[in-house]
Design a protein around this motif. Structure first.
Motif, PDB file in Angstrom:
ATOM      1  N   LEU A   2       6.265  -9.461   2.229  1.00 12.70           N
ATOM      2  CA  LEU A   2       5.554  -8.209   1.646  1.00 12.70           C
ATOM      3  C   LEU A   2       6.063  -7.371   0.648  1.00 12.70           C
ATOM      4  CD1 LEU A   2       2.613  -6.814   2.532  1.00 12.70           C
ATOM      5  CD2 LEU A   2       4.299  -5.099   3.531  1.00 12.70           C
ATOM      6  N   SER A   3       5.445  -7.045  -0.581  1.00 15.71           N
ATOM      7  CA  SER A   3       6.117  -6.282  -1.344  1.00 15.71           C
ATOM      8  C   SER A   3       5.294  -5.103  -1.724  1.00 15.71           C
ATOM      9  CB  SER A   3       6.459  -6.799  -2.855  1.00 15.71           C
ATOM     10  OG  SER A   3       5.378  -6.876  -3.638  1.00 15.71           O
ATOM     11  N   VAL A   4       5.972  -3.877  -1.555  1.00 12.72           N
ATOM     12  CA  VAL A   4       5.389  -2.291  -1.434  1.00 12.72           C
ATOM     13  C   VAL A   4       5.546  -1.857  -2.897  1.00 12.72           C
ATOM     14  CG1 VAL A   4       5.335  -0.345  -0.318  1.00 12.72           C
ATOM     15  CG2 VAL A   4       5.872  -2.535   1.113  1.00 12.72           C
ATOM     16  N   HIS A   5       4.476  -1.663  -3.385  1.00 14.91           N
ATOM     17  CA  HIS A   5       4.733  -0.656  -4.761  1.00 14.91           C
ATOM     18  C   HIS A   5       4.319   0.692  -4.738  1.00 14.91           C
ATOM     19  CE1 HIS A   5       4.256  -4.825  -6.694  1.00 14.91           C
ATOM     20  NE2 HIS A   5       3.532  -4.946  -5.670  1.00 14.91           N
ATOM     21  N   GLU A   6       4.888   1.578  -5.624  1.00 17.21           N
ATOM     22  CA  GLU A   6       4.721   3.007  -5.246  1.00 17.21           C
ATOM     23  C   GLU A   6       3.791   3.261  -6.500  1.00 17.21           C
ATOM     24  OE1 GLU A   6       7.799   5.749  -4.329  1.00 17.21           O
ATOM     25  OE2 GLU A   6       8.883   4.244  -3.495  1.00 17.21           O
ATOM     26  N   GLN A   7       3.239   4.574  -6.071  1.00 11.90           N
ATOM     27  CA  GLN A   7       2.259   5.108  -7.005  1.00 11.90           C
ATOM     28  C   GLN A   7       1.486   4.419  -7.740  1.00 11.90           C
ATOM     29  OE1 GLN A   7       1.910   8.460  -7.007  1.00 11.90           O
ATOM     30  NE2 GLN A   7       3.682   8.712  -5.720  1.00 11.90           N
ATOM     31  N   GLN A   8       0.646   3.241  -6.879  1.00 11.23           N
ATOM     32  CA  GLN A   8      -0.239   2.514  -7.677  1.00 11.23           C
ATOM     33  C   GLN A   8      -1.492   3.048  -7.994  1.00 11.23           C
ATOM     34  OE1 GLN A   8       0.051  -1.295  -8.176  1.00 11.23           O
ATOM     35  NE2 GLN A   8      -2.093  -0.808  -8.789  1.00 11.23           N
ATOM     36  N   SER A   9      -2.169   2.601  -8.916  1.00 13.91           N
ATOM     37  CA  SER A   9      -3.288   2.990  -9.228  1.00 13.91           C
ATOM     38  C   SER A   9      -4.439   2.370  -8.439  1.00 13.91           C
ATOM     39  CB  SER A   9      -3.822   3.037 -10.814  1.00 13.91           C
ATOM     40  OG  SER A   9      -5.164   3.049 -10.826  1.00 13.91           O
ATOM     41  N   LEU A  10      -5.455   2.956  -7.996  1.00 16.54           N
ATOM     42  CA  LEU A  10      -6.541   2.355  -7.114  1.00 16.54           C
ATOM     43  C   LEU A  10      -7.909   2.030  -8.107  1.00 16.54           C
ATOM     44  CD1 LEU A  10      -6.023   3.658  -3.626  1.00 16.54           C
ATOM     45  CD2 LEU A  10      -5.105   1.431  -4.327  1.00 16.54           C
ATOM     46  N   GLN A  11      -7.867   2.454  -9.206  1.00 14.13           N
ATOM     47  CA  GLN A  11      -9.178   2.449  -9.951  1.00 14.13           C
ATOM     48  C   GLN A  11      -9.762   1.114 -10.238  1.00 14.13           C
ATOM     49  OE1 GLN A  11      -8.635   4.199 -14.062  1.00 14.13           O
ATOM     50  NE2 GLN A  11     -10.621   4.891 -13.874  1.00 14.13           N
ATOM     51  N   PRO A  12      -8.546  -0.133 -10.280  1.00 13.75           N
ATOM     52  CA  PRO A  12      -9.296  -1.443 -10.274  1.00 13.75           C
ATOM     53  C   PRO A  12      -9.740  -1.971  -9.135  1.00 13.75           C
ATOM     54  CG  PRO A  12      -7.059  -1.584 -11.074  1.00 13.75           C
ATOM     55  CD  PRO A  12      -7.321  -0.042 -10.457  1.00 13.75           C
ATOM     56  N   PHE A  13      -9.509  -1.146  -7.828  1.00 15.12           N
ATOM     57  CA  PHE A  13      -9.687  -1.685  -6.372  1.00 15.12           C
ATOM     58  C   PHE A  13     -10.754  -1.097  -5.902  1.00 15.12           C
ATOM     59  CE2 PHE A  13      -4.850  -2.720  -7.206  1.00 15.12           C
ATOM     60  CZ  PHE A  13      -5.169  -3.949  -7.494  1.00 15.12           C
ATOM     61  N   ASN A  14     -11.452  -0.065  -6.466  1.00 16.84           N
ATOM     62  CA  ASN A  14     -12.655   0.504  -5.943  1.00 16.84           C
ATOM     63  C   ASN A  14     -13.749   0.389  -6.795  1.00 16.84           C
ATOM     64  OD1 ASN A  14     -13.239   3.798  -6.865  1.00 16.84           O
ATOM     65  ND2 ASN A  14     -11.153   3.117  -7.183  1.00 16.84           N
ATOM     66  N   THR A  15     -14.998   0.066  -6.303  1.00 16.83           N
ATOM     67  CA  THR A  15     -16.088  -0.191  -7.260  1.00 16.83           C
ATOM     68  C   THR A  15     -16.766   0.999  -8.039  1.00 16.83           C
ATOM     69  OG1 THR A  15     -17.514  -0.319  -5.419  1.00 16.83           O
ATOM     70  CG2 THR A  15     -16.732  -2.479  -6.034  1.00 16.83           C
TER      71      THR A  15
ATOM     72  N   VAL B 108      -7.615   7.179  -8.658  1.00 20.69           N
ATOM     73  CA  VAL B 108      -6.801   7.908  -7.526  1.00 20.69           C
ATOM     74  C   VAL B 108      -5.493   6.774  -7.537  1.00 20.69           C
ATOM     75  CG1 VAL B 108      -8.664   8.989  -6.321  1.00 20.69           C
ATOM     76  CG2 VAL B 108      -7.639   6.737  -5.755  1.00 20.69           C
ATOM     77  N   LYS B 109      -4.427   7.553  -6.772  1.00 23.41           N
ATOM     78  CA  LYS B 109      -3.255   6.593  -6.702  1.00 23.41           C
ATOM     79  C   LYS B 109      -2.862   6.558  -5.486  1.00 23.41           C
ATOM     80  CE  LYS B 109      -0.809   7.923 -11.088  1.00 23.41           C
ATOM     81  NZ  LYS B 109       0.133   9.078 -11.209  1.00 23.41           N
ATOM     82  N   ALA B 110      -2.379   5.219  -4.908  1.00 23.46           N
ATOM     83  CA  ALA B 110      -1.768   5.283  -3.560  1.00 23.46           C
ATOM     84  C   ALA B 110      -0.338   5.405  -3.554  1.00 23.46           C
ATOM     85  CB  ALA B 110      -2.046   3.923  -2.982  1.00 23.46           C
ATOM     86  N   HIS B 111       0.189   6.441  -2.776  1.00 23.45           N
ATOM     87  CA  HIS B 111       1.667   6.517  -2.750  1.00 23.45           C
ATOM     88  C   HIS B 111       2.267   5.398  -2.569  1.00 23.45           C
ATOM     89  CE1 HIS B 111       5.095   9.614  -1.445  1.00 23.45           C
ATOM     90  NE2 HIS B 111       5.617   8.597  -2.133  1.00 23.45           N
ATOM     91  N   TRP B 112       1.786   4.520  -1.457  1.00 20.68           N
ATOM     92  CA  TRP B 112       2.432   3.245  -1.391  1.00 20.68           C
ATOM     93  C   TRP B 112       1.334   2.178  -1.429  1.00 20.68           C
ATOM     94  CZ3 TRP B 112       4.166   7.223   1.653  1.00 20.68           C
ATOM     95  CH2 TRP B 112       5.343   7.579   1.554  1.00 20.68           C
ATOM     96  N   TYR B 113       1.420   0.923  -1.847  1.00 19.68           N
ATOM     97  CA  TYR B 113       0.337  -0.151  -1.993  1.00 19.68           C
ATOM     98  C   TYR B 113       1.177  -1.627  -1.679  1.00 19.68           C
ATOM     99  CZ  TYR B 113      -2.929  -3.119  -4.230  1.00 19.68           C
ATOM    100  OH  TYR B 113      -3.735  -4.333  -4.309  1.00 19.68           O
ATOM    101  N   ALA B 114       0.352  -2.349  -0.833  1.00 18.95           N
ATOM    102  CA  ALA B 114       0.629  -3.641  -0.722  1.00 18.95           C
ATOM    103  C   ALA B 114      -0.534  -4.617  -0.566  1.00 18.95           C
ATOM    104  CB  ALA B 114       1.778  -3.558   0.325  1.00 18.95           C
ATOM    105  N   GLU B 115      -0.303  -5.852  -0.747  1.00 13.86           N
ATOM    106  CA  GLU B 115      -1.219  -6.805  -0.450  1.00 13.86           C
ATOM    107  C   GLU B 115      -0.932  -7.721   0.561  1.00 13.86           C
ATOM    108  OE1 GLU B 115      -2.228  -8.591  -4.334  1.00 13.86           O
ATOM    109  OE2 GLU B 115      -3.043  -6.822  -5.017  1.00 13.86           O
TER     110      GLU B 115
END
Ligand SMILES: Cc1cc2nc3c(=O)[nH]c(=O)nc-3n(C[C@H](O)[C@H](O)[C@H](O)COP(=O)(O)OP(=O)(O)OC[C@H]3O[C@@H](n4cnc5c(N)ncnc54)[C@H](O)[C@@H]3O)c2cc1C
Length: 339
Positions: free
Chosen positions: A3-16, A21-28
């Motif tokens: 897993l790779s965890v990213h910080e301050q990831q924008s969620l704009q492309p990921f919500n319809t 908004v940003k996620a403090h931490w984000y992973a796929e």
């Protein structure tokens, strides 16, 4: 892969809704092992874990001080076949509509009415997705979920999922179950459901009297494309409110005052009212406040014209709820998950 965890990831492309908004931490996560890693990472960070799929049933009202885990697992397979009944399994991160098309290509019927619904396979059971007279519960066989409380895997048969209109056990016990795989009971002998909305009429207009499941899917896609805004063009989360259930006495009173009231018997002395009709009657269709609005063609759909925040969209929804309560004495419930 780990897993790779990213910080301050924008969620704009990921919500319809396209809300910025940003996620403090984000992973796929594409494997069960990565799901476990994400849970361990969230625990180590002391952060809540929020799972998401296609972000098509979410209203994000601010930056998330959480680890947001997007399910991107892929895989779909035929597991067993007997007497024309076929058991099919798909991973949670599979995009829903391509999965539906794949089942149709395999000659399998059952999912055609649920064509073109955005999102992922894993989220479909959460709100028991439904369209054109079919709900997920009608075709779901079982699913495998990860219990975030105990760390164990649990299989749920369809009768254990507590499915109801846009509701399930997974919505009730939100934050507990992470769905990994879903199994569907499909059929080589199509039993088509054409009586809902303009489906049969549309097929007849095309000169199709004996439709195939694929023809039904194509008709559903055509009708949906006319009625619903494409999130790629105009941010939205589909129907923003559930159709409210009211008792027959209230429905009768409302019908006396508004003879055009749209409602359907829902059993147990209840009537399901068309929320879109109520909102349209109240004059909200096409309303716009800044970049938050009510779609001009479909009053049930709130839209983001570009720069609306989740809070602005929620404030608009609350104004509509209050107005419908005052005018009709009916409570509208928000359908997307608000976070
Ligand atoms: C244009 C448009 C049309 C739509 N039409 C319909 C329709 O006809 N019928 C209908 O029912 N819905 C409809 N929707 C709503 C939406 O598409 C569905 O609810 C869809 O199933 C959401 O999937 P998602 O992957 O985007 O979920 P997300 O929005 O990412 O998540 C929704 C919820 O499910 C949870 N979740 C996601 N994945 C998992 C998982 N693997 N395990 C556990 N929990 C999970 C999330 O935490 C969140 O609480 C529409 C939406 C849009 C934008």
């Amino acid at each position: 892969m780990s897993l790779s965890v990213h910080e301050q990831q924008s969620l704009q492309p990921f919500n319809t809704f396209g809300v910025a908004v940003k996620a403090h931490w984000y992973a796929e996560a594409s494997t069960d092992a990565e799901v476990r890693e994400a849970l361990a990472a969230a625990a180590a960070l002391g952060a809540p874990l929020l799972v998401m799929g296609g972000g098509s049933n979410l209203l994000l009202t601010g930056d998330l001080d959480a680890l947001v885990l997007r399910m991107v697992s892929r895989g779909r397979r035929l597991l067993a076949e007997e007497g024309g009944q076929v058991l099919v399994e798909a991973e949670a991160g599979e995009p829903w509509h391509p999965f539906v098309l794949w089942t149709l290509e395999q000659g399998l019927a059952g999912l055609e009415n649920l064509s073109l619904i955005p999102g992922t396979v894993g989220a479909a059971p959460v709100q028991n997705i439904g369209a054109y007279g079919v709900e997920l519960k009608d075709v779901l066989h079982s699913l495998l979920a990860f219990d975030r409380q105990s760390g164990e895997l649990r299989e749920f048969r369809v009768d254990e999922c507590e499915f109801a209109y846009r509701h399930s056990r997974f919505k009730r016990e939100s934050g507990r179950w992470l769905i990994l795989r879903v199994r569907f009971a499909l059929s080589r002998q199509a039993v088509l459901h054409l009586d809902y909305g303009p489906l049969r009429q549309r097929l007849q207009q095309q000169g199709i009297d004996v439709p195939t499941p694929l023809a039904v899917s194509q008709a559903v896609c055509a009708i949906r494309a006319e009625k619903l805004p494409d999130p790629q063009v105009l941010g939205n989360a589909g129907s923003f409110f559930k159709n409210p259930l009211v008792d027959e006495a209230l429905a009768g009173q409302l019908r006396e005052r508004w003879p055009g009231l749209v409602g359907y018997p829902a059993g147990d002395g209840q009537v399901k009212l068309a929320a879109g009709w109520l909102i349209e009657q109240a004059g909200w269709k096409g309303y716009r406040d800044g970049d938050a609005g009510v779609h001009a063609l479909q009053a049930l759909v709130l839209v983001n014209y570009g720069g609306a925040t989740g809070r602005q969209l929620l404030a608009l929804a609350q104004r509509i709820q209050a107005d419908i309560r005052t005018r009709f004495g009916v409570d509208l419930e928000i359908e997307p998950v608000v976070c």
